[in-house]
Design a protein around this motif. Structure first.
Motif, short mmCIF file in Angstrom:
data_model
loop_
_atom_site.label_atom_id
_atom_site.label_comp_id
_atom_site.label_asym_id
_atom_site.label_seq_id
_atom_site.Cartn_x
_atom_site.Cartn_y
_atom_site.Cartn_z
N THR B 54 0.86 -1.20 0.00
CA THR B 54 0.00 0.00 0.00
C THR B 54 0.88 1.23 0.00
O THR B 54 2.07 1.17 0.29
N ASP B 55 0.27 2.37 -0.31
CA ASP B 55 1.05 3.62 -0.34
C ASP B 55 0.94 4.36 0.99
O ASP B 55 0.48 3.79 2.00
N GLN B 61 -1.68 -0.64 -3.71
CA GLN B 61 -0.81 -0.14 -4.79
C GLN B 61 -1.13 -0.80 -6.13
O GLN B 61 -1.12 -0.14 -7.17
N MET B 225 1.86 8.99 -9.40
CA MET B 225 2.30 7.93 -8.48
C MET B 225 3.83 7.87 -8.43
O MET B 225 4.42 7.68 -7.37
N LEU B 240 6.60 1.60 -4.29
CA LEU B 240 5.96 2.87 -4.65
C LEU B 240 6.74 3.59 -5.75
O LEU B 240 6.25 4.55 -6.33
#
Lengths: 595, 273
Positions: B54-55, B61, B225, B240
């Motif tokens: 996840t971010d 993500q 992103m 990320l």
């Protein structure tokens, strides 16, 4: 009442701060100024390039870097130490003043200066302070710190008593703490014997004592100060009173300060040289910090998990807490959204949708703490919202809206279904079918700031409050107070990725939340709040500030937001004297030593 | 001919794959890309059921890459095609009509080309809140200039060809000539150019988003992103940084490969005898 600014016994620690950046350290290959009285070493500090040198601030020139730069060359009459024990938080070490005495009737403040000299050998005198006062009195509209009714409007007279003593008599009796902390904080000696002229070749005289010629002198000095490229070469700025002199000011923005060999104060510089290095962005600064190329820098919030590596590289990492609060301004003057913001239940609901604790912990990596009201918590205090009037409670927010005539549509648009001004109705100026949707103007360039906005947008959407985030550069992030007759379309504004507002010593709200105050961006107006703010200015009762805080914490003139530290500083382990960093964002490199 | 070019075939396959990933992926891997989840921020790949982690605010993500790909593809395709269509008409008209009309039309093109497009994009994005249609129009508004110049050249060459002279001799109008003959005969150039325009548009979206001027959250695109992920470059949150960067590279390369393949297919001289 008498406060003596004696020598402080505390360690030279001083501090630092600045809306810009920090850092220090030995710069490999940097030269030591010939003949410096200091230890021959140099320290590099990451800092935005200063753009102002004259000790009379101008609109647009009030950045922290200008204050740090200015104080190094022209220290003010009073410096302050929030952590000290002085009655008025005076900083004995760094003030030009020896003492200040308040008369029994509370109207006259008599200040004695220390026995100091300008760098050209001329004694620093009360006349030099009068020179500063005369220039701002004659040009107050051009002074960034001026507010109508404030200093110098509230000065009945300025009198030079002897060479090193002057007095200021006020028009009313003010709280001495407020007056010394928030009104006399700008007083700065300026070299009257060198600057009281109207041109480079002009003859120095008492031109400041005539308001007309005082304007000419002011214009001349401002004109010279508007050319930073000439700071190091213009003779005007070679006469300084501080522990530093300006050695160079390169076109690239690097500023080199050298120890002032003629300085006669007790806080003479230990180092020989301080180099302020500008960076285009956080990343370039952090890259250099990781490589050990700078002595005093900072870790961006999103890189805080790199703290251990930075420490292994020989740095001390220390959050630089500010004497600040952070908030989202609500535009009460907006004809469209203003009637909504006027409803306290809506402000309360929105506040309950902001999870300050989680945002502080996750988004800011614990480098922020909840803001609960207009008076900051103790700098560095552990941040929880335990003491906040409204904690994070989405269910309560939804219930509050429903109880006041709104049909709450999670992930949709909540609408007013019960218009009117009675109990359980939406409130004045809100028609049936009105949707809850706002635009938030926010700073671009801050990863943590963007993530915080995403989180708030998400929480708001669950109560059916639409929030459109519009990111804009810093220079336009601060929305302006709406003037009558002008378009007034902004709804909400956030500009606090390093704190929204840094207070002087006394965290009163006359500039922020009083009706028509200059930085009351959203035009909030409340009679009780005005009375409480006035009480903080005129009353010596320590409870006045608390009462003011408690009322506004609950009334929500703005939405309180997590208050980030100014910076997370990283400075070379062999540098001492940096801690504690000044919550009011001043920096005293003369206190730093190596080894 | 096109499929004999292996890179072009690979490019086409990649485009199909990325389109499927972006538009069909969410059906197979549904995620909440609207609500943040701070409690699960920075979850590592494979943890808590997050295949790609996840971010910083808890968005899945992998799901966000699919979601972001939709914006990148929609804006890239729409802006690229729009720019090509407008540029083709502009250039064909200018070249075919000639004279002062050509001079005026091409001076407009020259003038606009002299302005740094990225600077204008940033200016516009600062003034107006970016949306997908706004991004399409903004990018297309400056991306049509190169196709216009290119097609004008073809148009000038075509207008003196016998079949067009004959058509005009039989009373055919300029509009018909441009529409029926000039554009049709320049279709190879147009199509090849369109693929490069799409690739450029995708990059422009990435540039703008990288500079923080893309579509605001909760919308996402790969450029934004990547920009957000780059701030994690020194952390251990590799998921990320690399995935959005790799996807941008793959998508842009794919369109360029396809463009090269189409150019070779349309270019008779490059055909193997």
């Amino acid at each position: 009442m008498r406060a003596t600014i004696g020598r402080s016994s505390r360690a030279i620690g001083a501090a630092a701060a600045a809306v810009a950046l920090l850092l220090a350290g030995c710069t490999a290959g940097s030269s030591t100024p010939e003949g410096a009285a200091a230890d021959g070493s140099s320290v590099s500090v990451a800092m935005t390039t200063p753009t102002w040198i004259l000790p009379i601030s101008q609109p647009g020139k009030t950045g922290g870097e200008n204050d740090i730069f200015g104080q190094a060359l022209y220290p003010s009459v009073f410096s302050y130490d929030l952590g000290g024990e002085d009655e008025y938080n005076l900083d004995h070490e760094h003030s030009v003043a020896e003492s200040v005495e308040v008369s029994e009737d509370g109207l006259t403040y008599t200040t004695a200066l220390k026995d100091l000299e300008w760098s050209d050998g001329t004694p620093i005198s009360a006349r030099d302070v009068e020179f500063w006062f005369n220039l701002i009195a004659a040009n107050k509209a051009d002074w960034a710190s001026y507010t109508e009714g404030g200093f110098p409007d509230n000065v009945e007279s300025f009198d030079v008593i002897d060479d090193t003593t002057f007095s200021i008599t006020t028009t009313e009796v003010y709280s001495p703490g407020w007056y010394i902390g928030n009104q006399l904080n700008s007083l700065t000696p300026m070299p009257q014997h060198a600057w009281d002229k109207t041109s480079d070749e002009g003859e120095v005289g008492d031109l400041d004592r005539d308001p007309d010629t005082a304007q000419d002198v002011f214009d001349y000095l401002v004109s010279a100060a508007e050319d930073p490229a000439s700071y190091a070469t213009d003779d005007l700025w070679s006469t300084v009173s501080g522990p530093w002199t300006l050695e160079s000011f390169t076109p690239g923005g690097e500023v080199v300060l050298a120890a002032n060999e003629k300085y006669t104060g007790a806080d003479a510089a230990e180092l020989s040289q301080v180099v302020f290095q500008p960076f285009t962005d956080d990343t370039s600064q952090f890259n250099l910090l990781r490589s050990g190329g700078i002595d005093y820098g900072y870790i961006p919030p999103n890189a805080l998990d790199q703290q251990e590596i930075i420490e292994q590289n020989g740095y001390t990492v220390e959050p630089w807490d500010g004497w600040s609060i952070t908030y989202v301004a609500l535009n009460f003057a907006n004809p469209e959204s203003g009637p909504l913001f006027e409803q306290k239940y809506l402000r309360q609901a929105m506040q309950q949708l902001i999870d300050q604790e989680s945002i502080s912990e996750v988004v800011w990596n614990d480098a922020a703490s909840p803001t609960c009201g207009p008076v900051p918590q103790e700098p560095g205090a552990a941040g929880t919202s335990e003491g906040c009037a409204y904690g994070f409670d989405p269910e309560a927010a939804t219930t509050l809206l429903e109880d006041n005539g709104w049909d709450v549509v999670p992930d949709g648009a909540s609408t007013c279904v019960n218009p009117g001004t009675g109990e359980g109705q939406c409130g004045e100026g809100i028609e049936e079918g009105r949707e809850l949707a706002f635009t938030m103007t926010s700073q671009s360039g801050s990863t943590a700031g963007s993530r915080m906005m995403a989180e708030i947008q998400s929480q708001f959407s669950q109560a059916g409050i639409g929030l459109e985030i519009k990111e804009v550069p810093d220079s336009v992030a601060v929305s302006q107070v709406c003037e009558e007759g002008e378009e007034c379309s902004w709804d909400m504004s956030f500009f606090g990725s390093q704190g929204s507002w840094y207070y002087p010593v006394y965290a009163s709200g006359e500039r922020l939340f009083a009706t028509d105050a200059p930085v009351n961006l959203g035009s909030y107006s409340d009679e009780t709040a005005d009375e409480l703010i006035d009480a903080t200015r005129f009353s010596s009762d320590p409870e006045a500030l608390q009462e003011y805080n408690d009322y506004l914490a609950e009334d929500l003139p703005v939405l309180w937001m997590p208050n980030p530290v100014n910076k997370v500083s990283a400075f070379s382990e062999d540098l001492t004297g940096i801690s504690p960093q000044d919550p009011m964002l001043r920096m005293y490199p003369q206190d730093w030593t190596r080894g | 001919m096109f499929f004999e070019n292996r890179l072009a075939a690979v490019g086409l396959l990649l485009i199909v794959g990325l389109v499927a990933f972006s538009f069909l992926g969410p059906l197979l891997h549904p995620t909440d890309q609207v609500h943040t989840d701070l409690a699960n921020a920075y979850a590592a790949p494979g943890v808590e059921g997050y295949a790609l982690g996840t971010d910083g605010v808890g968005y899945d993500q992998l799901g966000r890459l699919m979601f972001g790909g939709q914006t990148s593809l929609i804006v890239g395709l729409a802006a690229g095609l729009l720019a090509t269509a407008f540029g083709t008409l502009w250039g064909a008209t200018a070249g075919f009509v000639g004279g002062w009309v050509d001079a005026v039309m091409m001076r407009v093109v020259d003038a606009l080309l002299s302005i740094p497009a990225l600077f204008l994009f940033m200016l516009i994005a600062t003034i107006i809140t970016p949306t997908v249609p706004m991004l399409v129009l903004t990018i297309a508004a400056f991306a049509w200039l190169n196709p216009a110049r290119m097609i004008r050249g073809d148009s000038i060459a075509l207008r003196s060809r016998d079949f067009i002279v004959a058509m005009r001799g039989m009373g055919g109008g300029s509009l018909r000539a441009v529409r029926t003959h000039v554009v049709r005969n320049a279709i190879g150039t147009v199509i090849v150019n369109a693929t490069f325009q799409i690739a450029d548009a995708i990059l422009y979206v990435a540039y703008l988003s990288f500079l923080g001027l893309g579509v605001p959250p909760p919308a996402a695109n790969w450029g934004g992103m990547l920009s957000s992920g780059l701030s994690e470059i020194y952390s251990s949150h590799w998921w990320l940084v690399y995935p959005p960067g790799i996807l941008i590279i793959l998508l842009v390369l794919s369109f360029n490969f396809v463009g090269d393949g189409l150019r070779d297919a349309f270019e008779v001289r490059l055909r193997k005898r």
